[in-house]
Design an enzyme around this catalytic site. Structure first.
Site, PDB file in Angstrom:
ATOM      1  N   GLY A   1       0.847  -1.195   0.000  1.00  0.00           N
ATOM      2  CA  GLY A   1       0.000   0.000   0.000  1.00  0.00           C
ATOM      3  C   GLY A   1       0.880   1.243   0.000  1.00  0.00           C
ATOM      4  O   GLY A   1       2.101   1.168  -0.256  1.00  0.00           O
TER       5      GLY A   1
ATOM      6  N   SER B   1      -5.488  -1.558   0.856  1.00  0.00           N
ATOM      7  CA  SER B   1      -6.560  -0.613   1.226  1.00  0.00           C
ATOM      8  C   SER B   1      -6.349   0.741   0.553  1.00  0.00           C
ATOM      9  O   SER B   1      -7.303   1.462   0.276  1.00  0.00           O
ATOM     10  CB  SER B   1      -6.581  -0.406   2.742  1.00  0.00           C
TER      11      SER B   1
ATOM     12  N   GLY C   1     -11.606   9.336  -0.109  1.00  0.00           N
ATOM     13  CA  GLY C   1     -11.555  10.738   0.336  1.00  0.00           C
ATOM     14  C   GLY C   1     -10.345  11.498  -0.151  1.00  0.00           C
ATOM     15  O   GLY C   1     -10.443  12.365  -1.020  1.00  0.00           O
TER      16      GLY C   1
ATOM     17  N   GLU D   1     -14.209  16.907   5.214  1.00  0.00           N
ATOM     18  CA  GLU D   1     -14.719  15.666   5.818  1.00  0.00           C
ATOM     19  C   GLU D   1     -14.935  15.884   7.303  1.00  0.00           C
ATOM     20  O   GLU D   1     -14.515  16.908   7.859  1.00  0.00           O
ATOM     21  CB  GLU D   1     -13.744  14.515   5.561  1.00  0.00           C
TER      22      GLU D   1
ATOM     23  N   HIS E   1     -16.648   3.211   9.866  1.00  0.00           N
ATOM     24  CA  HIS E   1     -17.033   4.295   8.962  1.00  0.00           C
ATOM     25  C   HIS E   1     -18.559   4.334   8.930  1.00  0.00           C
ATOM     26  O   HIS E   1     -19.198   3.290   8.754  1.00  0.00           O
ATOM     27  CB  HIS E   1     -16.475   4.032   7.556  1.00  0.00           C
TER      28      HIS E   1
ATOM     29  N   ARG F   1     -16.127  10.643  13.261  1.00  0.00           N
ATOM     30  CA  ARG F   1     -16.738   9.375  12.844  1.00  0.00           C
ATOM     31  C   ARG F   1     -17.304   8.515  13.951  1.00  0.00           C
ATOM     32  O   ARG F   1     -18.315   7.858  13.777  1.00  0.00           O
ATOM     33  CB  ARG F   1     -15.672   8.537  12.155  1.00  0.00           C
TER      34      ARG F   1
ATOM     35  N   HIS G   1     -13.717   0.002   9.500  1.00  0.00           N
ATOM     36  CA  HIS G   1     -13.027   0.776   8.461  1.00  0.00           C
ATOM     37  C   HIS G   1     -11.533   0.917   8.712  1.00  0.00           C
ATOM     38  O   HIS G   1     -10.728   0.781   7.795  1.00  0.00           O
ATOM     39  CB  HIS G   1     -13.675   2.160   8.409  1.00  0.00           C
TER      40      HIS G   1
ATOM     41  N   ARG H   1      -9.302   8.039  14.452  1.00  0.00           N
ATOM     42  CA  ARG H   1      -8.563   8.761  13.412  1.00  0.00           C
ATOM     43  C   ARG H   1      -9.406   9.855  12.765  1.00  0.00           C
ATOM     44  O   ARG H   1     -10.579   9.653  12.445  1.00  0.00           O
ATOM     45  CB  ARG H   1      -8.109   7.767  12.329  1.00  0.00           C
TER      46      ARG H   1
ATOM     47  N   SER I   1      -5.039   9.035   7.110  1.00  0.00           N
ATOM     48  CA  SER I   1      -4.387   7.718   7.060  1.00  0.00           C
ATOM     49  C   SER I   1      -3.369   7.612   5.931  1.00  0.00           C
ATOM     50  O   SER I   1      -2.255   7.109   6.135  1.00  0.00           O
ATOM     51  CB  SER I   1      -5.424   6.602   6.922  1.00  0.00           C
ATOM     52  N   LEU I   2      -3.710   8.117   4.748  1.00  0.00           N
ATOM     53  CA  LEU I   2      -2.717   8.097   3.664  1.00  0.00           C
ATOM     54  C   LEU I   2      -1.524   8.959   4.084  1.00  0.00           C
ATOM     55  O   LEU I   2      -0.364   8.630   3.826  1.00  0.00           O
ATOM     56  CB  LEU I   2      -3.339   8.608   2.360  1.00  0.00           C
TER      57      LEU I   2
HETATM   58  C1  SIN Z   1     -13.784   8.427   3.117  1.00  0.00           C
HETATM   59  O1  SIN Z   1     -13.608   8.771   1.958  1.00  0.00           O
HETATM   60  O2  SIN Z   1     -14.814   8.617   3.736  1.00  0.00           O
HETATM   61  C2  SIN Z   1     -12.675   7.684   3.797  1.00  0.00           C
HETATM   62  C3  SIN Z   1     -11.586   8.599   4.109  1.00  0.00           C
HETATM   63  C4  SIN Z   1     -10.838   8.139   5.307  1.00  0.00           C
HETATM   64  O3  SIN Z   1     -11.092   7.063   5.843  1.00  0.00           O
HETATM   65  O4  SIN Z   1      -9.989   8.896   5.780  1.00  0.00           O
END
Ligand code: SIN
Length: 523
Positions: A13, A41, A47, A117, A234, A280, A341, A376, A381-382
Site C-alpha cells: 500500500g 486498502s 476521500g 470531511e 465508517h 466518525r 473501516h 482517526r 491515514s494516507l
Molecule cells: C472516506 O472517503 O470517507 C474515507 C476517508 C478516510 O477514511 O480517511
C-alpha cells in the site's frame, strides 16, 4: 530457497511502496505482497489526503482537529510531525506524477480543489475525485516498477517473522503461492506495512487482503501491540445485499449530504453540534442508536439537492457504482450502514517507526505511532503512510552498515501433508467475523467481551490443529491471523474500563481522567 536483501518490506500500500521508493537508495529491497501489487486498502481510499495548503488554513488548526478526533490519546509530537511535514510529502507525490484536483482544469498553477470531511474545521483534503487512493497507488506502482534494485514478489505471503537468539528480527518465512512452498527471506531491516484488520468483522469497507497480518505476526514475535480496542467504524457503507464493502465517502457529507432515518428525520442534530460532520465515532454511534431504536437495517444518506451535474463531476465513481445497484444519487436516497473501516491501534512504534523488536519497523495502518489516538481524523491515514515511511527510511538507512545478515536461522518446518477442507476454514472465518460483529462492534460491554473471548479461544484451538493437519495455504495463514487479531482486540477492549473515541462500552460510558495506552504482548 533463501533470498537476501538489505530491506524486506511486507505490503504494497502507500506506506510500503513509499518506503521502497526511498529505501532502494540505501540498499537492496525485497518487497513481498500476498496478492497483486495493487491489492491494498490504499487503492480503495476515496476521500484523499489531509494537508494544509490553503492560505486561510493553518497547521495549528489541522493539529487541533486531529487531537480532538483522537479523544486525548494522540501523541502531540507525532501529530505535529505529520501535519507540518505533510506539504513536503505531497510535493514528492506530485513530482512522481500524482495529479490532485485543481480549481481550474485548464490552469495547472491554479489552487487545489479542497474537500471537507468529518472533524475538519477547514476544507483541506487533497483529492482526485473519489478515487484518490487508486490514483496514488497507480503512481507509486509505476515508479516502483522503474527501479532496478526493488525486487517485487507478488502472491507471496509472510508466514512469520524470524527472530534470532539476540531477539533481533532478521527476516521472515514467506509462502510462495505459485510454488506452494515456504521460502526464507533474510534482511538487515524488516518493515511491516501490511495494512489493517477490517476482515475481522463481517461488514467492512476494507479489501479482502485486510486480515491484520502485520499485527498478528508482530504479536507472535513478541512485539508490543497498542490500543487495538480502537476499531473505527465508517458511518456510511452502502447497504446492499450484493455490493461487497462499498464505501460512500465522507466527502459526500462534506458536500452537504444529510443522514436521515427511515422516518425521514435528519437525526444527527440530536447527537452533535457538527451534525453530519461530527467525528466518525460519534456519527457511527448515532446511526447504531437509531437502528437499535427503530429495528431498521439501514439509514439513508440524502444528497439529492446537489443535483446530477455536480454529483457526476465530484463523485464519478460513487455515482456510477450506486447506479449499478439501482440507486441514482441525484434522485434517490442512498441506504447506508456503519462498517469496520480503520484500525487506530497496531504495532507500537516510536516516531521512526521502530517496534519493540530490534531491526523491525512498522508503518501505515498496521502501526500505532500516536497519530490516530482513539479515533482517526478523516483523510489522515494516507498521510500517516507518507510521513512515517520517510521517518523510517531516515532512521533505517543509517543502521544498515552496522547490521549483518544472519544466515544462521532454522529452516521452516511444516510436515503436514493434507490439503485441508476449505469449508472448515471458511466456517472458522465466518464464525470469528460474526461474533466480532455481534459482540465487539460499536457498542460493547463486559459480558459480551467475555462471551467473545471464550468463543475465540475455542476457534484458536481448532486453527492450531489445522496447522498440524493441513499444508500451508493463504487461507490457512489468514484465518490464523484473523483469530489472533480478534483475540488482541477483545483483550485490549477488556483492559479499557472507560469509553473513549472508537471504544464505547455501556458498562463504563464516560472517559476516565487518566489517559493511557493499552499495551499487550505475549511475553
Ligand atoms: C472516506 O472517503 O470517507 C474515507 C476517508 C478516510 O477514511 O480517511
Amino acid at each position: 530457497m533463501t533470498i537476501k536483501s538489505d530491506y524486506l518490506i511486507i505490503g504494497s500500500g502507500i506506506a510500503g511502496l513509499s518506503f521502497a521508493l526511498k529505501a532502494h537508495k540505501a540498499g537492496t529491497v525485497s518487497l513481498i505482497t500476498k496478492r497483486k501489487l495493487f491489492d491494498s486498502s490504499t487503492g480503495k481510499a476515496q476521500g484523499g489526503v489531509a494537508c494544509v495548503t490553503d492560505k486561510d488554513d493553518t497547521f495549528e488548526s489541522h493539529i487541533r482537529d486531529t487531537l480532538v478526533a483522537g479523544a486525548g490519546l494522540c501523541n502531540e509530537e507525532i501529530v505535529e510531525i505529520a501535519v507540518k511535514t505533510a506539504p513536503d510529502r505531497i510535493k514528492e507525490l506530485i513530482d512522481m506524477g500524482m495529479k490532485f484536483a485543481k480549481k481550474s482544469y485548464k490552469d495547472s498553477d491554479s489552487e487545489f480543489e479542497l474537500g471537507l470531511e468529518g472533524g475538519h474545521s477547514k476544507r483541506r483534503i487533497l483529492h482526485a475525485g473519489d478515487i484518490t487512493g487508486e490514483e496514488i497507488e497507480k503512481v507509486l506502482i509505476d515508479n516502483v516498477k522503474k527501479v532496478e534494485n526493488i525486487n517485487i514478489y507478488e502472491n507471496h505471503m509472510a508466514v512469520d517473522l524470524i527472530i534470532d537468539k539476540n531477539k533481533r528480527c532478521c527476516g521472515a518465512y514467506v509462502y510462495d503461492e505459485e510454488k506452494s512452498a515456504v521460502e526464507t527471506f533474510l534482511a538487515k531491516v524488516v518493515v511491516l506495512a501490511c495494512g489493517g484488520t477490517g476482515k475481522v468483522y463481517l461488514y467492512t469497507s476494507n479489501p479482502d487482503v485486510a486480515t491484520g497480518d502485520g499485527i498478528a505476526m508482530a504479536y507472535r514475535a513478541g512485539a508490543d501491540i497498542a490500543n487495538m480496542e480502537f476499531i473505527q467504524f465508517h458511518p456510511t457503507c452502502l447497504f446492499n445485499p450484493v455490493a461487497k464493502s462499498f464505501l460512500i465517502s465522507e466527502a459526500v457529507r462534506g458536500e452537504g449530504a444529510i443522514l436521515k432515518n427511515q422516518k425521514g428525520e435528519a437525526f444527527m442534530e440530536r447527537y452533535h453540534p457538527l451534525k453530519d460532520l461530527a467525528p466518525r465515532d460519534i456519527v457511527s454511534r448515532a446511526i447504531d442508536t437509531e437502528l437499535k431504536k427503530s429495528g431498521d437495517k439501514f439509514v439513508y444518506l440524502d444528497i439529492r439537492h446537489r443535483g446530477e451535474d455536480f454529483l457526476v463531476k465530484r463523485f464519478p465513481n460513487i455515482y456510477e457504482k450506486c447506479l449499478f445497484y439501482g440507486i441514482d444519487m441525484a434522485r434517490d436516497m442512498i441506504p447506508v450502514v456503519p462498517a469496520a473501516h480503520y484500525c487506530c491501534g497496531g504495532i507500537a512504534v516510536d516516531k521512526y517507526a521502530q517496534t519493540t523488536i530490534k531491526n523491525l519497523f512498522a508503518i501505515g495502518e498496521n502501526a500505532c505511532n500516536g497519530l490516530q489516538g482513539a479515533n482517526r481524523l478523516a483523510s489522515n491515514s494516507l498521510l500517516d503512510g507518507l510521513v512515517f515511511s520517510e521517518y523510517a527510511y531516515q532512521k533505517s538507512k543509517d543502521m544498515l552498515k552496522d547490521i549483518f545478515i544472519n544466515d544462521n536461522v532454522p529452516e521452516f518446518v511444516n510436515e503436514a501433508t493434507g490439503n485441508g477442507d476449505p469449508t472448515i476454514m471458511l466456517h472458522n472465518w465466518e464464525e470469528v467475523r460474526r461474533l466480532m460483529s455481534n459482540y465487539v462492534a460499536i457498542v460493547r460491554n463486559d459480558e459480551r467481551l467475555q462471551m467473545a473471548l471464550k468463543r475465540i479461544e475455542l476457534i484458536k484451538d481448532e486453527v492450531k490443529n489445522h496447522f498440524r493437519d493441513f499444508k500451508v495455504s493463504i487461507e490457512l495463514l489468514e484465518i490464523k491471523n484473523i483469530v489472533d487479531v480478534a483475540e488482541i482486540i477483545v483483550r485490549s477492549a477488556m483492559l479499557r474500563k472507560e469509553s473513549r473515541g472508537a471504544h464505547y462500552t455501556s458498562d463504563y460510558p464516560s472517559p476516565l481522567p487518566e489517559k493511557k495506552d493499552t499495551i499487550i504482548n505475549i511475553k
